[in-house]
Design a protein around this motif. Structure first.
Motif, PDB file in Angstrom:
ATOM      1  N   GLU A  23       0.847  -1.201   0.000  1.00  8.44           N
ATOM      2  CA  GLU A  23       0.000   0.000   0.000  1.00  8.44           C
ATOM      3  C   GLU A  23       0.874   1.239   0.000  1.00  8.44           C
ATOM      4  OE1 GLU A  23      -2.332   1.985   3.489  1.00  8.44           O
ATOM      5  OE2 GLU A  23      -3.606   0.424   2.625  1.00  8.44           O
ATOM      6  N   ALA A  24       0.579   2.147  -0.924  1.00  7.41           N
ATOM      7  CA  ALA A  24       1.269   3.442  -0.969  1.00  7.41           C
ATOM      8  C   ALA A  24       0.238   4.519  -0.664  1.00  7.41           C
ATOM      9  CB  ALA A  24       1.893   3.668  -2.336  1.00  7.41           C
ATOM     10  N   LYS A  25       0.509   5.291   0.381  1.00  3.60           N
ATOM     11  CA  LYS A  25      -0.450   6.310   0.795  1.00  3.60           C
ATOM     12  C   LYS A  25       0.301   7.473   1.430  1.00  3.60           C
ATOM     13  CE  LYS A  25      -4.409   6.992   3.806  1.00  3.60           C
ATOM     14  NZ  LYS A  25      -5.254   6.395   4.839  1.00  3.60           N
ATOM     15  N   GLU A  26       0.125   8.666   0.872  1.00  2.00           N
ATOM     16  CA  GLU A  26       0.670   9.902   1.422  1.00  2.00           C
ATOM     17  C   GLU A  26       2.172   9.814   1.692  1.00  2.00           C
ATOM     18  OE1 GLU A  26      -1.681  10.934   4.823  1.00  2.00           O
ATOM     19  OE2 GLU A  26      -3.532  11.034   3.665  1.00  2.00           O
ATOM     20  N   GLY A  27       2.916   9.315   0.709  1.00  4.36           N
ATOM     21  CA  GLY A  27       4.365   9.268   0.841  1.00  4.36           C
ATOM     22  C   GLY A  27       4.904   8.146   1.702  1.00  4.36           C
ATOM     23  N   LEU A  28       4.051   7.195   2.066  1.00  3.22           N
ATOM     24  CA  LEU A  28       4.483   6.061   2.882  1.00  3.22           C
ATOM     25  C   LEU A  28       4.129   4.770   2.154  1.00  3.22           C
ATOM     26  CD1 LEU A  28       5.680   5.203   5.649  1.00  3.22           C
ATOM     27  CD2 LEU A  28       3.322   5.025   6.446  1.00  3.22           C
TER      28      LEU A  28
END
Length: 152
Positions: free
Chosen positions: A65-70
């Motif tokens: 999962e890629a979310k908000e730079g993480l």
């Protein structure tokens, strides 16, 4: 583990508090666990590859999962060891969460599982406004023509 005190920089740098928070988060994450082992490779100027050793995991037991730079890679192993009797158990098939802080404009482009390695391809995709561009230089004659066209 040593900590880095960035407070002297705050006197002259404005807006870099996010960077300090990212450094602190990275230091805490690394101290937490070394499982599973991984490599980070720079494949060209704007491309990267993360390889994570996930021997024994099936694709359906892994999530990315890629979310908000993480970027978060998780593995959840189904417990089905009732029928097996191990004499030695050396393969670590435990659940894990591995987090990677991504720079601005870095996106995940692909993920593949082969030979016990989960490979995640990343690429820096700069918006057109941030890419370098060439600015034409006009001469005095070019300026006169442009002004003449504007008057007409």
């Amino acid at each position: 583990m040593r900590t880095i005190d960035l407070s002297p920089l705050y006197r002259s740098l404005v807006g870099f508090d996010r960077l300090a928070a990212q450094l602190d988060a990275a230091a805490k994450t690394e101290a937490a666990s070394g499982y599973p082992p991984y490599n980070i490779e720079r494949t060209d100027e704007n491309s990267y590859r993360i390889e994570i050793a996930v021997a024994g995991f099936k694709p359906e037991e892994l999530s990315i999962e890629a979310k908000e730079g993480l970027l978060t890679v998780s593995g959840r192993k189904a417990a089905n060891d009732e029928t097996k009797r191990y004499l030695h158990r050396g393969l670590a098939e435990r659940n894990f969460d591995r987090r990677f802080q991504l720079a601005d404009y870095v996106v995940v482009t692909d993920a593949a599982l082969a030979d016990g390695l989960l490979t995640i391809a990343l690429k820096r995709e700069l918006p057109e406004a941030l890419k370098p561009r060439s600015i034409p230089i006009s001469t005095g004659a070019d300026t006169a023509v442009i002004e003449g066209e504007k008057a007409a």
